[in-house]
Design a protein around this motif. Structure first.
Motif, short mmCIF file in Angstrom:
data_model
loop_
_atom_site.label_atom_id
_atom_site.label_comp_id
_atom_site.label_asym_id
_atom_site.label_seq_id
_atom_site.Cartn_x
_atom_site.Cartn_y
_atom_site.Cartn_z
N ARG A 101 -7.26 0.87 9.55
CA ARG A 101 -7.24 -0.08 8.45
C ARG A 101 -8.54 -0.87 8.40
O ARG A 101 -9.22 -1.05 9.42
CB ARG A 101 -6.02 -0.98 8.53
N ASN A 113 0.84 -1.19 0.00
CA ASN A 113 0.00 0.00 0.00
C ASN A 113 0.87 1.25 0.00
O ASN A 113 2.09 1.17 -0.19
CB ASN A 113 -0.97 -0.04 1.19
N THR A 114 0.27 2.39 0.24
CA THR A 114 1.03 3.64 0.15
C THR A 114 2.03 3.77 1.28
O THR A 114 3.06 4.45 1.13
CB THR A 114 0.07 4.83 0.13
N ARG A 135 -3.41 6.18 -3.47
CA ARG A 135 -2.28 5.40 -3.96
C ARG A 135 -1.05 6.25 -4.26
O ARG A 135 0.06 5.74 -4.34
CB ARG A 135 -2.68 4.63 -5.23
N SER A 147 -4.16 4.63 3.44
CA SER A 147 -3.13 3.83 2.77
C SER A 147 -3.72 2.88 1.75
O SER A 147 -3.02 2.42 0.84
CB SER A 147 -2.32 3.03 3.81
N ALA A 148 -5.01 2.60 1.87
CA ALA A 148 -5.68 1.72 0.91
C ALA A 148 -6.34 2.50 -0.21
O ALA A 148 -6.44 1.99 -1.34
CB ALA A 148 -6.72 0.86 1.63
#
Length: 255
Positions: A173, A40-41, A195, A191-192
Motif C-alpha cells: 500500500r 478500495n477494491t 478498481r 487495490s488503489a
C-alpha cells in the motif's frame, strides 16, 4: 498452483462455523438491509463475498450515505477496517442505523479501541458486533455483544479465477496506513489502482508469489493458491487475519 481445500481442515471447519453464525444472526428476517460504504477494491471483495453469503436471503443493499427513509427489521453493516485509528468513519453512522432498524449486525471487522470514537460507539451500541480476528475480539468483547467469525471475503467464489502464475507481485500500500517501508520500483498497489474486482482478481492470479501489506490482497492471493508474504501496517489487522484465518495456507510474515 491450486491446492486442494481438503488440506485445510481448520479453515474449512471455521469457515462453515462462521457461515452458520452469521446466517443465524439474520435468520427469520423477511429481508435484510445490507449496508455498504466506500473503499478500495479489497472492500469490493468483502461486499461480493457478503452477497454470496446472503444469496439465499432477500437482501436490499444500500450505501451508508443513502439509507432508506423508512425503518426496517434487520440491518447488516459490511465488514471493514473502518473502526480503527487509520480509518474510523463507521462509528458516526452507527447511531443512525440503529435508530432505523430493530436489529443491527456489524459483520466481521477489525477494531482498535485506542481510537476514541470507536470506543464510544461500541460502549453504547446494542448491535451484535463480529470481529474478524482474535486481536480485535479481545479488545471489544467486554464492551459490546461481540463474537468472532471469518472476514466475509472468504465466502467469495474464487474457483473461476484460479490459474497457474509466474513471478512475484509486489502489492504494498502507498497510503497513510503503510508503515513507511521502502517498496520496490515494480510495486503495484493493486487495490488503489485497479478498481474493477474482476480485473483485480485476474491480475493477482497472474503471479505465483504475492508480497503485500493489504489484507484483502493477502486473502485473495491465498485463496487463489499463491504463496504469500505479508507485512504489518499501522495496526494489527494483517497479521491477525493471517494468524486466525490463514494459518494452514502458504502465508508467512515477511522477514
Amino acid at each position: 498452483m491450486e491446492r486442494n481445500q481438503e488440506q485445510y481442515p481448520y479453515f474449512r471447519r471455521e469457515l462453515e462455523r462462521s457461515r452458520k453464525k452469521l446466517l443465524g444472526e439474520l435468520a427469520g428476517a423477511d429481508s435484510v438491509a445490507f449496508i455498504t460504504g466506500s473503499g478500495n477494491t479489497g472492500d469490493k471483495l468483502i461486499f461480493a463475498g457478503t452477497r454470496a453469503l446472503l444469496s439465499g436471503m432477500k437482501v436490499r443493499e444500500f450505501r451508508r450515505d443513502r439509507l432508506p427513509k423508512s425503518a426496517g427489521a434487520v440491518a447488516a453493516i459490511t465488514g471493514s477496517g473502518g473502526w480503527c485509528r487509520s480509518y474510523h468513519s463507521w462509528p458516526a453512522y452507527l447511531p443512525e442505523i440503529e435508530a432505523r432498524f430493530d436489529k443491527v449486525v456489524v459483520l466481521p471487522s477489525s477494531f482498535d479501541l485506542s481510537e476514541p470514537s470507536v470506543f464510544r460507539a461500541l460502549r453504547k451500541t446494542r448491535a451484535k458486533v463480529y470481529a474478524r480476528e482474535r486481536v480485535s475480539y479481545a479488545q471489544i468483547r467486554d464492551w459490546c455483544d461481540a463474537d468472532l467469525a471469518f472476514d466475509c471475503a472468504f465466502f467469495f467464489p474464487f474457483s473461476p479465477y484460479r490459474t497457474r502464475g509466474k513471478g512475484t507481485l509486489h502489492a504494498y500500500r502507498t497510503d497513510h496506513d503503510a508503515l513507511g517501508h521502502a517498496v520496490p520500483e515494480s510495486n503495484v498497489d493493486v487495490s488503489a489502482v485497479i478498481r474493477d474486482l474482476d480485473e483485480w482478481l485476474r491480475y493477482i492470479a497472474r503471479f505465483e508469489r504475492v508480497k503485500t501489506d493489504r489484507a484483502h490482497v493477502m486473502i485473495a492471493a491465498a485463496m487463489l493458491g499463491k504463496q504469500v508474504e505479508y507485512r504489518a501496517t499501522s495496526y494489527h489487522k494483517v497479521p491477525a487475519i493471517a494468524e486466525y484465518s490463514l494459518r494452514e495456507f502458504p502465508v508467512r510474515r515477511e522477514v
